[in-house]
Design an enzyme around this catalytic site. Sequence first.
Site, mmCIF file in Angstrom:
data_model
loop_
_atom_site.group_PDB
_atom_site.id
_atom_site.type_symbol
_atom_site.label_atom_id
_atom_site.label_comp_id
_atom_site.label_asym_id
_atom_site.label_seq_id
_atom_site.Cartn_x
_atom_site.Cartn_y
_atom_site.Cartn_z
ATOM 1 C CB CYS A 66 91.786 82.574 -16.231
ATOM 2 S SG CYS A 66 91.688 84.832 -17.256
ATOM 3 C CD1 TRP A 94 85.966 81.818 -21.156
ATOM 4 C CD2 TRP A 94 84.791 83.189 -20.130
ATOM 5 N NE1 TRP A 94 84.783 81.930 -21.875
ATOM 6 C CE2 TRP A 94 83.814 83.381 -21.138
ATOM 7 C CE3 TRP A 94 84.781 84.608 -19.513
ATOM 8 C CZ2 TRP A 94 83.063 83.712 -20.647
ATOM 9 C CZ3 TRP A 94 83.255 84.867 -19.063
ATOM 10 C CH2 TRP A 94 82.574 84.797 -20.398
ATOM 11 C CG ASN A 153 90.438 84.139 -13.100
ATOM 12 O OD1 ASN A 153 90.735 84.899 -13.458
ATOM 13 N ND2 ASN A 153 89.949 83.589 -11.959
ATOM 14 C CD GLU A 172 64.711 83.265 -16.127
ATOM 15 O OE1 GLU A 172 64.623 83.196 -17.091
ATOM 16 O OE2 GLU A 172 65.793 82.281 -15.627
ATOM 17 C CD GLU A 215 65.035 76.531 -18.776
ATOM 18 O OE1 GLU A 215 65.278 76.276 -20.334
ATOM 19 O OE2 GLU A 215 65.173 77.879 -18.165
ATOM 20 C CG HIS A 227 42.046 91.182 -16.635
ATOM 21 N ND1 HIS A 227 40.918 91.678 -16.510
ATOM 22 C CD2 HIS A 227 43.208 91.674 -16.188
ATOM 23 C CE1 HIS A 227 40.995 93.238 -16.145
ATOM 24 N NE2 HIS A 227 42.573 93.062 -15.194
ATOM 25 C CE LYS A 267 74.433 77.475 -21.841
ATOM 26 N NZ LYS A 267 73.718 78.764 -20.448
HETATM 27 C C1 F6R Z 1 67.109 79.531 -20.730
HETATM 28 C C2 F6R Z 1 67.911 79.647 -21.796
HETATM 29 C C3 F6R Z 1 67.360 80.717 -22.636
HETATM 30 C C4 F6R Z 1 68.266 81.463 -22.859
HETATM 31 C C5 F6R Z 1 67.527 81.892 -24.853
HETATM 32 C C6 F6R Z 1 69.451 83.173 -25.239
HETATM 33 O O1 F6R Z 1 66.639 79.307 -19.045
HETATM 34 O O2 F6R Z 1 69.080 79.608 -21.211
HETATM 35 O O3 F6R Z 1 65.773 80.858 -22.896
HETATM 36 O O4 F6R Z 1 68.510 82.469 -21.853
HETATM 37 O O5 F6R Z 1 67.861 80.740 -25.557
HETATM 38 O O6 F6R Z 1 70.406 83.478 -25.421
HETATM 39 P P1 F6R Z 1 71.443 83.918 -24.890
HETATM 40 O O7 F6R Z 1 71.206 84.972 -23.574
HETATM 41 O O8 F6R Z 1 72.241 83.742 -25.246
HETATM 42 O O9 F6R Z 1 71.002 84.788 -26.303
#
Ligand code: F6R
Length: 612
Positions: A2, A75, A101, A484, A491, A507, A607
């Site tokens: 928060c 939050w 918080n 990952e 990205e 393979h 995002k």
């Molecule tokens: C990679 C990334 C995306 C998210 C994906 C799922 O850095 O941020 O691959 O992980 O779009 O997003 P959420 O977790 O919000 O469902």
Amino acid sequence: MCGIIGYSGHRPAVPLLVEGLHRLEYRGYDSSGVAFEQAGRLHVVKAAGKLAALEAKLENNAYLLATSGIGHTRWATHGLPVEKNAHPHLSQDGDIAIIHNGIIENFQEIKDELSARGHTFLSDTDTEVLAHLIGEERKSAPSLCEAFARALRRAHGAYAVVMMGVEEPGVIYAARMAAPLLMGVGVGECFVASDIPAFLPYTREVVFLEDGEVARIEGAKWQVFSLADLSPVKKSVSHVPWDMQAAAKGGYKHFMLKEIMEQPRVITDCLTGRVSEGSDGELSVHLQELDDIPVPARLHIVACGTSYNAGLWGQQLLENVGGIPTDLDIASEFRYRDPILLPGEAVMVISQSGETADTLAALRLAKEKGCRVIGLCNVVGSSIAREADVVLYTQAGPEISVASTKAMCSQMVLLALMALYYGQRRTPAVFDRELLAALHALPEKLSAALPAMQERAGQLALRFASSRSFFYLGRGQCHALALEGALKLKELSYIHAEGYAAGEMKHGPIALIDPQFPTFALALDNALFPKVKSNIQEVLARQGRVIALVQEKNGKVPDLSVEELWVLPAAHPVISCFFALPALQLFSYQMADYLGKDVDQPRNLAKSVTVE
Ligand code: F6R
């Protein structure tokens, strides 16, 4: 997480508090509120939703006379983001207001005790319980400050709390325990806040409060005491040269870097209230959210992107430690493949945002098929959080950078906790004490290791920035991390990267290896190390360049004859992944930064992916 601000000085407090809350908006919010003293009474104004809703309520009010007050953006971590749960909260008699918080872990016990003494509560929050406890203590304590300290000494958990009381007009008290809180010292005025941007336009002179300290501000005067006995603590004032942007990023160059470096705190937040130590020193896991649902006969994890990678990481743990057969699906595939979901099975959707269209569709499909859905989610009140039957919140706080970092860390913590929890529920119960103890000790160790990791990532980025392709190899849980690592690199820096289960290389993919195609190998100290070592030899035999992420063992570094060794601290085999994850994130971050890419907002990405 928060946003908190308290002010005592000579300016009209309410607009200053609201303006400060605006500058804390990047911390995320779903409701907000202010409290101030006027004509011998405390006034509280709060609203659900964005700050504009609070501003609308404050419009046309003659609140401008107050020159001290407290303000909060919430939050949500517990309790829905509705007005009654918004802060500030008042004591039973309405003479004390607090904002908070964090989480008071033993709030239920205190609430029961206060209820028995006739207290009634208007919200679902732990904060209101604390406000009532301070009020109760005030009945016997010699001063408001002493009542504040007595109540906080009873509270377990992490908190930053700011309080004002009608009996001391113009005075604000604040205290912290494992949650951010600092003080700003201006001319004839003082501030307390969870972060510097809240008061940056007024002062850059800052006093950093430590855990177990209580601050008192009153106009130009400020003092700090020890919570234990209220003895004075000597503090120094630091000058902060940051501008607004740098301050919002905590002084880091990018939000992504800030969020990577925040991971030790995120882990602490995820564990708070979920791991407790018994009187015999034994640790145990509590996931009350799951207590009322039967142990699933099979768990189907469904997610996208980084959240999918977290699911893949957790799958093995859920099976081996939790004893739950676990499948894994990419949400965009799951929703169209007519999956067989049998009675007694459950679907778990993992999503940071809680709004990802494919994951939400998978959730709805599972419900249509009569399957119980568990949501592992970061954003309270998001669509997935609302539609899932049970939600486990990941407590990562708002993630601003588009590339997900700390959210994956929090998902991994929750998956490990789930595995341990289901282990406890097995007959006979399985307690992986070593894993739980290592998880509990992790934040401190990770915090100590991160600065050196950042430096090493920077050196390697400089060496490899001209590469156009990368392999990431790992086995077991490190396979998920390899995926990952590759995802983060592509990205952020737009460099082609592929993550593979190391045993799959021979393979087909091995055909790509040449001196221009480096490999990032996750060769951590676990049962599969000898296998990964052989896979690295296969790459070296084809003149491939290799960076190997390894760990010290008995003070020694494994000899792999690779171009670059990146040595991480020794750790429990599962916990070592929490060191490898930020290493991979930092490498991608440093590559992208070195190449001049837009780190926080990479091209073509959003995002929250709310379309198919
Ligand atoms: C990679 C990334 C995306 C998210 C994906 C799922 O850095 O941020 O691959 O992980 O779009 O997003 P959420 O977790 O919000 O469902």
